[in-house]
Design a protein around this motif. Structure first.
Motif, PDB file in Angstrom:
ATOM      1  N   LEU A 377      95.409  49.293 -20.249  1.00 31.62           N
ATOM      2  CA  LEU A 377      95.679  50.339 -21.232  1.00 31.62           C
ATOM      3  C   LEU A 377      97.176  50.454 -21.436  1.00 31.62           C
ATOM      4  CD1 LEU A 377      94.670  52.779 -22.956  1.00 31.62           C
ATOM      5  CD2 LEU A 377      94.886  54.173 -20.882  1.00 31.62           C
ATOM      6  N   LEU A 378      97.599  50.483 -22.694  1.00 30.21           N
ATOM      7  CA  LEU A 378      99.005  50.684 -23.038  1.00 30.21           C
ATOM      8  C   LEU A 378      99.155  51.940 -23.883  1.00 30.21           C
ATOM      9  CD1 LEU A 378     100.591  47.256 -24.115  1.00 30.21           C
ATOM     10  CD2 LEU A 378     101.332  48.705 -22.215  1.00 30.21           C
ATOM     11  N   THR A 379     100.100  52.785 -23.509  1.00 34.12           N
ATOM     12  CA  THR A 379     100.566  53.832 -24.403  1.00 34.12           C
ATOM     13  C   THR A 379     101.583  53.188 -25.340  1.00 34.12           C
ATOM     14  OG1 THR A 379     100.213  55.609 -22.810  1.00 34.12           O
ATOM     15  CG2 THR A 379     101.856  55.993 -24.531  1.00 34.12           C
ATOM     16  N   VAL A 380     101.394  53.404 -26.641  1.00 35.36           N
ATOM     17  CA  VAL A 380     102.224  52.733 -27.644  1.00 35.36           C
ATOM     18  C   VAL A 380     102.920  53.788 -28.492  1.00 35.36           C
ATOM     19  CG1 VAL A 380     102.256  51.091 -29.560  1.00 35.36           C
ATOM     20  CG2 VAL A 380     100.612  50.792 -27.689  1.00 35.36           C
ATOM     21  N   HIS A 381     104.239  53.779 -28.473  1.00 31.88           N
ATOM     22  CA  HIS A 381     105.013  54.742 -29.257  1.00 31.88           C
ATOM     23  C   HIS A 381     104.886  54.441 -30.747  1.00 31.88           C
ATOM     24  CE1 HIS A 381     106.577  56.488 -25.686  1.00 31.88           C
ATOM     25  NE2 HIS A 381     107.285  55.435 -25.332  1.00 31.88           N
ATOM     26  N   ALA A 382     104.719  55.495 -31.532  1.00 29.96           N
ATOM     27  CA  ALA A 382     104.592  55.405 -32.994  1.00 29.96           C
ATOM     28  C   ALA A 382     103.435  54.490 -33.407  1.00 29.96           C
ATOM     29  CB  ALA A 382     105.902  54.944 -33.628  1.00 29.96           C
ATOM     30  N   LEU A 383     102.389  54.481 -32.606  1.00 27.57           N
ATOM     31  CA  LEU A 383     101.265  53.571 -32.821  1.00 27.57           C
ATOM     32  C   LEU A 383     100.656  53.719 -34.209  1.00 27.57           C
ATOM     33  CD1 LEU A 383      99.096  51.571 -31.747  1.00 27.57           C
ATOM     34  CD2 LEU A 383      97.871  53.572 -30.849  1.00 27.57           C
ATOM     35  N   ASN A 384     100.502  54.945 -34.671  1.00 25.01           N
ATOM     36  CA  ASN A 384      99.801  55.186 -35.937  1.00 25.01           C
ATOM     37  C   ASN A 384     100.730  55.393 -37.117  1.00 25.01           C
ATOM     38  OD1 ASN A 384      97.317  55.076 -34.569  1.00 25.01           O
ATOM     39  ND2 ASN A 384      97.424  57.258 -34.056  1.00 25.01           N
ATOM     40  N   GLU A 385     102.004  55.127 -36.921  1.00 26.03           N
ATOM     41  CA  GLU A 385     102.978  55.431 -37.964  1.00 26.03           C
ATOM     42  C   GLU A 385     103.242  54.273 -38.918  1.00 26.03           C
ATOM     43  OE1 GLU A 385     104.145  58.445 -38.402  1.00 26.03           O
ATOM     44  OE2 GLU A 385     103.170  59.238 -36.603  1.00 26.03           O
ATOM     45  N   SER A 386     103.046  53.048 -38.472  1.00 26.39           N
ATOM     46  CA  SER A 386     103.371  51.899 -39.312  1.00 26.39           C
ATOM     47  C   SER A 386     102.399  50.762 -39.065  1.00 26.39           C
ATOM     48  CB  SER A 386     104.805  51.413 -39.043  1.00 26.39           C
ATOM     49  OG  SER A 386     104.870  50.681 -37.817  1.00 26.39           O
TER      50      SER A 386
END
Length: 501
Positions: A377-386
């Motif tokens: 599992l990875l937490t992804v910064h700004a995942l849903n922004e671009s």
């Protein structure tokens, strides 16, 4: 070299649960580069230090050997930052309440600021959570606040504004021990403020600003008749707190000023597609660490192995693997300085880019990564922004890695790493944190690392590593970089994103 490394790792006994028995060849090469950057001879790579300069030279040499082109100033691999350093020197600084000494960096730490008072004798006024309505008479006093992060209670900026409006000459904030998602760490490594040359002094420059160890609260309010343990318990719960005056704080501050220079290391892998080679994908990590600081368990050298030598080493490893072979787009390798002092290298680069900033189409940043438990599992910064987040999802799925948005936004991790400067310039960017399921063994390992190793000398080459997780992330990074750099279209912000133009 590989054999000796494996024998040393085995002898140290550092084998986390489910870890591979040994790193694969690529992962071992990555770790050897990490060793070179975070060994004791690099002295923790503090911004502007000789150790940092040695590390920067090593990274530049590695980039050159791999066939990358200089992308810094004047045809070099370096972009030089001119900096100002203000430090509160441990020797010569003394603090006391009612004549009873306080341990600087252990009981409390102070923000170093050019205009801060260096001699002080003032009363302490505890004002609960320090909302404006709680201030009362604080003219000429040092306000002491409970530093809660609970919603509905005053935030740091509100506390500072209220104290200043009331005429206080200082603001000390009790570090909330109940903020367990990122618990306060004591001692502080040192009290330094590093800024870009010409930058304005910080807000409230003339005030004494500091943080208090909850365990030292009793010493600060001795003689007031108040119970420190009860205040901590009530503050941690967000319940009402009293207002009262305590004793007097006397301080002698030994303040030093220095001019520093430190370099970003920048290198280019030119693109191969005539139509796309003028678009640039940045891959970044920060080279600086803390250097020497206050001793923890007898160790004064903050090596910064995972934070962030290991991921500058991953940039080196990517360059070595490519051996001068470009992607369709150009790839700019950026090892930034001054991240630990306020993202200074990224601030300077985005303000003074060595390639036209309009040509930069994305930043993939490597920081906040801890390969200490299995990676699923990875937490992804700004995942849903671009659409860059869509690329992450696709590559992660092929690697059997689930992705999620940050489950702990109260920590503010998005704005605490170098990708943030690219986002502020409306360039799609992302970064990653190894994720965990709530209540899992992985969460326990993660929390333990933050308590005992984050910004500590214990973030060194002897710490446990999950080799399988490290290698899996590295391969994910290689694949993501290739996907973004070779895609027919550049990343774009999604409709409605707060970060779009």
């Amino acid at each position: 070299m590989l054999v000796s490394f494996l024998l040393a790792a085995a002898a140290a006994g550092h084998r986390p649960p489910r870890a591979a028995p040994a790193p694969d060849r690529d992962t071992a090469a990555w770790w050897q580069a990490t060793q070179a950057l975070s060994g004791d001879d690099m002295e923790g790579r503090d911004t502007g230090s000789p150790g940092y300069d040695r590390a920067a030279q090593l990274v530049a040499a590695s980039f050159a050997k791999a066939g990358l082109k200089p992308a810094g100033d004047n045809g070099s691999f370096f972009q030089t930052l001119k900096l100002n350093d203000v430090t509160i020197e441990r020797e010569g600084t003394s603090l006391a309440v009612g004549g009873r000494p306080l341990r600087f960096l252990q009981d409390l730490t102070l923000r170093a600021s050019p205009g801060m008072p260096t001699q002080l004798d003032a009363g302490i006024a505890f004002r609960g959570y320090c909302g404006r309505d709680a201030m009362g008479a604080v003219q000429g006093k040092i306000v002491l606040c409970y530093g809660t992060r609970k919603k509905g209670l005053p935030a740091p900026a509100e506390r500072a504004e209220a104290a200043k409006a009331g005429g206080a000459i200082g603001l000390l904030t009790i570090a909330d021990p109940s903020f367990t998602v990122e618990p306060p760490r004591w001692p502080a490594a040192y009290a330094r403020t590093v800024t870009l040359e010409g930058e304005k002094p910080p807000a409230n420059d003339a005030m004494l600003i500091g943080s208090v160890n909850a365990e030292a609260l009793g010493a600060l309010i001795a003689g007031s008749g108040q119970d420190a343990a009860a205040i901590i318990a009530e503050g941690s719960a967000g319940r009402p707190l009293p207002s009262f005056d305590a004793g007097r704080l006397t301080a002698h501050i030994a303040l030093s000023h220095r001019a520093l220079r430190s370099d970003n290391v920048l290198a280019m892998l030119p693109g191969t597609d005539p139509a796309l080679k003028h678009e640039v994908v940045v891959v970044s990590a920060h080279l600086d660490g803390y250097g020497f600081g206050e001793a923890v368990d007898g160790d004064v050298l903050y090596n910064g192995a995972f934070d962030d030598a290991a991921y500058v080493a991953l940039l080196e490893r990517l360059a070595e693997r490519r051996a001068g072979k470009g992607y369709r787009r150009s790839l700019l390798f950026a090892a930034f300085t001054g991240e630990e002092k306020g993202l200074l290298g990224a601030v300077h680069f985005t303000a003074h880019p060595t390639v036209p900033i309009a040509t930069i189409v994305a930043d993939i940043n490597l920081d906040q990564l801890r390969p200490i438990f299995p990676l699923d599992l990875l937490t992804v910064h700004a995942l849903n922004e671009s659409t860059l987040g869509d690329d992450v999802r696709e590559v992660a799925a092929k690697s059997r890695i689930a992705v999620q948005i940050d489950p702990e936004p109260e920590r503010g991790l998005l704005a605490r790493a170098d990708h943030w400067l690219f986002i502020e310039h409306h360039i799609p960017a992302t970064g990653f944190v190894f994720g965990y399921r709530p209540g899992s063994p992985s969460e326990a390992i993660y929390r333990g690392w933050y308590e005992t190793r984050y910004h500590r000398p214990q973030d060194d080459l002897s710490q446990p590593i999950d080799w399988a997780a490290a290698g899996k992330f590295n391969r994910f990074f290689y694949d993501l970089t290739a996907k973004v750099a070779d895609a027919p279209t550049r990343p774009t912000w999604k409709p409605g994103s707060a970060y779009a133009n």
